[in-house]
Design an enzyme around this catalytic site. Structure first.
Site, PDB file in Angstrom:
ATOM      1  N   LYS A  54       8.337   3.529   2.619  1.00 17.68           N
ATOM      2  CA  LYS A  54       9.516   3.380   2.134  1.00 17.68           C
ATOM      3  C   LYS A  54       9.371   4.824   2.208  1.00 17.68           C
ATOM      4  O   LYS A  54      10.208   5.763   1.083  1.00 17.68           O
ATOM      5  CB  LYS A  54       9.694   2.467   1.277  1.00 17.68           C
ATOM      6  CG  LYS A  54       9.875   1.121   1.388  1.00 17.68           C
ATOM      7  CD  LYS A  54      10.098  -0.044   0.035  1.00 17.68           C
ATOM      8  CE  LYS A  54      10.416  -0.868   0.655  1.00 17.68           C
ATOM      9  NZ  LYS A  54      10.653  -1.792  -1.046  1.00 17.68           N
ATOM     10  N   PHE A  94      -4.867   5.280   4.245  1.00 17.84           N
ATOM     11  CA  PHE A  94      -6.203   4.545   3.837  1.00 17.84           C
ATOM     12  C   PHE A  94      -5.982   3.658   3.255  1.00 17.84           C
ATOM     13  O   PHE A  94      -7.187   2.207   3.986  1.00 17.84           O
ATOM     14  CB  PHE A  94      -6.856   6.195   2.808  1.00 17.84           C
ATOM     15  CG  PHE A  94      -7.959   5.983   2.434  1.00 17.84           C
ATOM     16  CD1 PHE A  94      -9.321   4.740   3.285  1.00 17.84           C
ATOM     17  CD2 PHE A  94      -8.502   5.714   1.626  1.00 17.84           C
ATOM     18  CE1 PHE A  94     -10.321   4.653   2.840  1.00 17.84           C
ATOM     19  CE2 PHE A  94     -10.240   5.838   0.558  1.00 17.84           C
ATOM     20  CZ  PHE A  94     -10.505   5.487   1.558  1.00 17.84           C
ATOM     21  N   ASP A  99      -6.951  -2.129   3.465  1.00 19.40           N
ATOM     22  CA  ASP A  99      -7.157  -3.531   3.214  1.00 19.40           C
ATOM     23  C   ASP A  99      -6.533  -3.907   4.121  1.00 19.40           C
ATOM     24  O   ASP A  99      -7.047  -5.772   3.648  1.00 19.40           O
ATOM     25  CB  ASP A  99      -5.482  -2.916   1.996  1.00 19.40           C
ATOM     26  CG  ASP A  99      -5.229  -4.478   0.744  1.00 19.40           C
ATOM     27  OD1 ASP A  99      -5.959  -4.956  -0.111  1.00 19.40           O
ATOM     28  OD2 ASP A  99      -4.717  -5.020   1.637  1.00 19.40           O
ATOM     29  N   ASP A 103      -8.118  -8.511   4.319  1.00 15.93           N
ATOM     30  CA  ASP A 103      -7.336  -9.433   4.319  1.00 15.93           C
ATOM     31  C   ASP A 103      -7.230 -10.183   5.033  1.00 15.93           C
ATOM     32  O   ASP A 103      -6.793 -11.332   5.521  1.00 15.93           O
ATOM     33  CB  ASP A 103      -6.318  -9.379   3.126  1.00 15.93           C
ATOM     34  CG  ASP A 103      -6.022  -9.018   2.130  1.00 15.93           C
ATOM     35  OD1 ASP A 103      -7.491  -9.293   1.525  1.00 15.93           O
ATOM     36  OD2 ASP A 103      -5.434  -8.037   1.863  1.00 15.93           O
ATOM     37  N   ARG A 108       1.735  -5.100   9.575  1.00 20.39           N
ATOM     38  CA  ARG A 108       2.167  -4.365   8.182  1.00 20.39           C
ATOM     39  C   ARG A 108       3.261  -3.412   8.592  1.00 20.39           C
ATOM     40  O   ARG A 108       3.402  -3.256   9.725  1.00 20.39           O
ATOM     41  CB  ARG A 108       1.227  -3.305   8.004  1.00 20.39           C
ATOM     42  CG  ARG A 108       1.509  -2.241   7.003  1.00 20.39           C
ATOM     43  CD  ARG A 108       1.068  -2.198   5.720  1.00 20.39           C
ATOM     44  NE  ARG A 108       0.098  -3.212   4.990  1.00 20.39           N
ATOM     45  CZ  ARG A 108       0.108  -3.322   4.168  1.00 20.39           C
ATOM     46  NH1 ARG A 108       1.022  -3.631   3.459  1.00 20.39           N
ATOM     47  NH2 ARG A 108      -0.882  -3.812   3.422  1.00 20.39           N
ATOM     48  N   ASP A 170      -9.832  -7.626  -7.430  1.00 25.64           N
ATOM     49  CA  ASP A 170      -9.282  -8.363  -6.413  1.00 25.64           C
ATOM     50  C   ASP A 170      -9.932  -9.171  -5.659  1.00 25.64           C
ATOM     51  O   ASP A 170      -9.286 -10.692  -5.292  1.00 25.64           O
ATOM     52  CB  ASP A 170      -7.509  -7.329  -5.777  1.00 25.64           C
ATOM     53  CG  ASP A 170      -6.953  -8.776  -5.438  1.00 25.64           C
ATOM     54  OD1 ASP A 170      -6.081  -9.663  -5.700  1.00 25.64           O
ATOM     55  OD2 ASP A 170      -5.751  -8.235  -4.684  1.00 25.64           O
ATOM     56  N   LYS A 196      -5.330  -1.511  -9.133  1.00 23.40           N
ATOM     57  CA  LYS A 196      -5.033  -1.164  -7.829  1.00 23.40           C
ATOM     58  C   LYS A 196      -3.805  -0.327  -7.241  1.00 23.40           C
ATOM     59  O   LYS A 196      -4.008   0.313  -6.084  1.00 23.40           O
ATOM     60  CB  LYS A 196      -5.431  -2.887  -7.107  1.00 23.40           C
ATOM     61  CG  LYS A 196      -5.306  -3.004  -5.950  1.00 23.40           C
ATOM     62  CD  LYS A 196      -5.307  -4.018  -5.383  1.00 23.40           C
ATOM     63  CE  LYS A 196      -4.779  -4.449  -4.077  1.00 23.40           C
ATOM     64  NZ  LYS A 196      -4.871  -6.068  -3.766  1.00 23.40           N
ATOM     65  N   PHE A 241       6.232  -2.547 -11.979  1.00 19.11           N
ATOM     66  CA  PHE A 241       6.945  -2.971 -11.042  1.00 19.11           C
ATOM     67  C   PHE A 241       6.479  -3.765 -10.407  1.00 19.11           C
ATOM     68  O   PHE A 241       6.790  -4.682  -9.775  1.00 19.11           O
ATOM     69  CB  PHE A 241       6.375  -1.472 -10.173  1.00 19.11           C
ATOM     70  CG  PHE A 241       6.740  -1.381  -9.115  1.00 19.11           C
ATOM     71  CD1 PHE A 241       8.242  -0.906  -8.886  1.00 19.11           C
ATOM     72  CD2 PHE A 241       5.755  -1.472  -7.988  1.00 19.11           C
ATOM     73  CE1 PHE A 241       8.073  -0.949  -7.344  1.00 19.11           C
ATOM     74  CE2 PHE A 241       5.565  -1.459  -6.892  1.00 19.11           C
ATOM     75  CZ  PHE A 241       6.757  -1.188  -6.398  1.00 19.11           C
ATOM     76  N   ASP A 245       7.373  -7.017  -8.414  1.00 14.83           N
ATOM     77  CA  ASP A 245       7.230  -7.655  -6.969  1.00 14.83           C
ATOM     78  C   ASP A 245       6.301  -8.892  -6.786  1.00 14.83           C
ATOM     79  O   ASP A 245       6.960  -9.464  -5.636  1.00 14.83           O
ATOM     80  CB  ASP A 245       6.059  -6.359  -6.550  1.00 14.83           C
ATOM     81  CG  ASP A 245       6.600  -5.657  -5.708  1.00 14.83           C
ATOM     82  OD1 ASP A 245       7.687  -5.839  -5.017  1.00 14.83           O
ATOM     83  OD2 ASP A 245       5.465  -5.644  -4.593  1.00 14.83           O
ATOM     84  N   ASP A 246       5.937  -9.580  -7.966  1.00 14.58           N
ATOM     85  CA  ASP A 246       5.243 -10.750  -7.796  1.00 14.58           C
ATOM     86  C   ASP A 246       6.200 -11.813  -7.962  1.00 14.58           C
ATOM     87  O   ASP A 246       6.407 -12.474  -7.198  1.00 14.58           O
ATOM     88  CB  ASP A 246       4.279 -10.744  -8.897  1.00 14.58           C
ATOM     89  CG  ASP A 246       2.188 -10.655  -8.202  1.00 14.58           C
ATOM     90  OD1 ASP A 246       3.125  -9.367  -7.238  1.00 14.58           O
ATOM     91  OD2 ASP A 246       1.668 -10.749  -9.642  1.00 14.58           O
TER      92      ASP A 246
END
Length: 364
Positions: A54, A94, A99, A103, A108, A170, A196, A241, A245-246
């Protein structure tokens, strides 16, 4: 011109600067007598991982410089602000490349994660490092003569470390293949989110713009430090924010958020599950323990049903209103009539109101 057209034009102008920086970075690698295969690989790394999102973080740098200066930017000012914006996007790239490997992510931005491309695999580890180091090459190339050069370098290094701390917490809290909700709490969630997300996504774009505009850190005798003041607003804003998002991952439709929410099946230390844990009855807690983080649609449905029983939607509305009120109160602590020496800018409330207005009540 419509709002959508103006937004598209703004993005295109910003992307045009990336094309210049891309050539600069590849040319710099070529100056090291690298073979063509390495140059082609580096170009693909940059093109695949940096410009596809975005671009909110990078564009925020340009917007903030313009607000702080209180006028349209000259071509040179725009280019420099955009360079710093792309440095923020390089930092984001990066983080995302590394990440996704940690994970074991599949996609992505609606395409395969970089490490999953044919022939890439663990080369992506080194490629993520090269994305990070591109930041410091560009800062040196374009800002070395500036008095705030070292401030930029130190700021990017500090924000990188803060984010890595958050990633560590995390990963230890919610490892991919081990679900243990006893590790979760709202306090742990807040710690992860601040380190994070909030530092590099909200404070960093504003702080680099402040340095570019000549805003000086204050001594103890000169009143509040504008950077500390900015941080005191932007960290809670970044926390808000991420909570939002969650919530949208759970409550938003694919049409709204552009994806299918996966926090429940991915064992994410989300605000939703932590809020549910804080309010669950023993029976509801048993459902959460037995079903959270399972790659099973029926388990996910049980978690969502438990969220509804607990009233996550109403609790989120309460949270959002309280967060908005708190952040507006912090914004109002910024002096309105401050004057700065010639050639410098002053911190403006509009910077923070612009961020908050973009986030408040968003649905995607």
């Amino acid at each position: 011109m419509s709002k959508a057209d103006a937004k598209a034009q703004k993005r295109q102008k910003f992307e045009a600067v990336f094309s210049v920086l891309l050539d600069e970075l590849v040319a710099h690698l070529a100056s090291k007598n690298m073979p063509q295969v390495a140059l082609d690989w580096y170009r693909r790394n940059l093109e695949y991982n940096v410009p596809g999102g975005k671009l909110n973080r990078g564009l925020s740098v340009v917007d903030t410089v313009e607000i702080l200066k209180g006028r349209s930017l000259t071509d040179d000012e725009y280019f420099k602000a955009a360079v710093l914006g792309w440095c923020v996007e390089l930092l984001q790239a990066f983080f995302l490349v590394s990440d996704d490997m940690m994970d074991s992510s599949i996609t992505r931005r609606d395409q395969p994660c970089y490490y999953r491309l044919e022939g890439v695999n663990l080369i992506a580890v080194n490629d993520s490092f090269m994305l990070e180091m591109a930041i410091y090459y560009l800062i040196k190339k374009h800002f070395r003569p500036e008095p705030y050069y070292i401030n930029l370098v130190e700021l990017f290094m500090e924000m990188t470390y803060e984010t890595e701390i958050g990633q560590l917490i995390d990963l230890l809290t919610a490892p991919e293949n081990h679900v243990d909700l006893n590790r979760f709490s709202l306090e742990r969630h807040q710690l992860i989110v601040i380190h994070k997300t909030a530092y590099y996504s909200f404070y960093l774009p504003v702080a680099v713009a402040m340095y570019m505009c000549g805003i000086q850190p204050a001594s103890a005798a000169a009143g509040p430090d504008p950077y500390e003041l900015a941080q005191s607003i932007l960290i809670p804003l970044g926390e808000y924010f991420q909570v939002q998002d969650d919530f949208l991952d759970y409550a938003g439709t694919p049409e709204q958020i552009g994806k299918i929410g996966t926090d429940i099946v991915d064992n994410k230390c989300s605000w939703c599950v932590n809020t549910a844990l804080a309010r669950a009855t023993p029976a509801q807690r048993a459902v959460l323990d037995e079903n959270y983080g399972r790659k099973d649609a029926a388990c996910e449905a049980r978690i969502k049903a438990t969220y509804e029983e607990i009233g996550i939607r109403a609790l989120y509305e309460e949270y959002e209103e309280a967060a908005h009120k708190r952040i507006m109160g912090l914004i109002e602590t910024i002096p309105v009539t401050s004057k700065a020496p010639a050639g410098q800018a002053v911190l403006r409330r509009e910077v923070f109101k612009t961020f908050l207005d973009k986030i408040y009540k968003r649905s995607k």
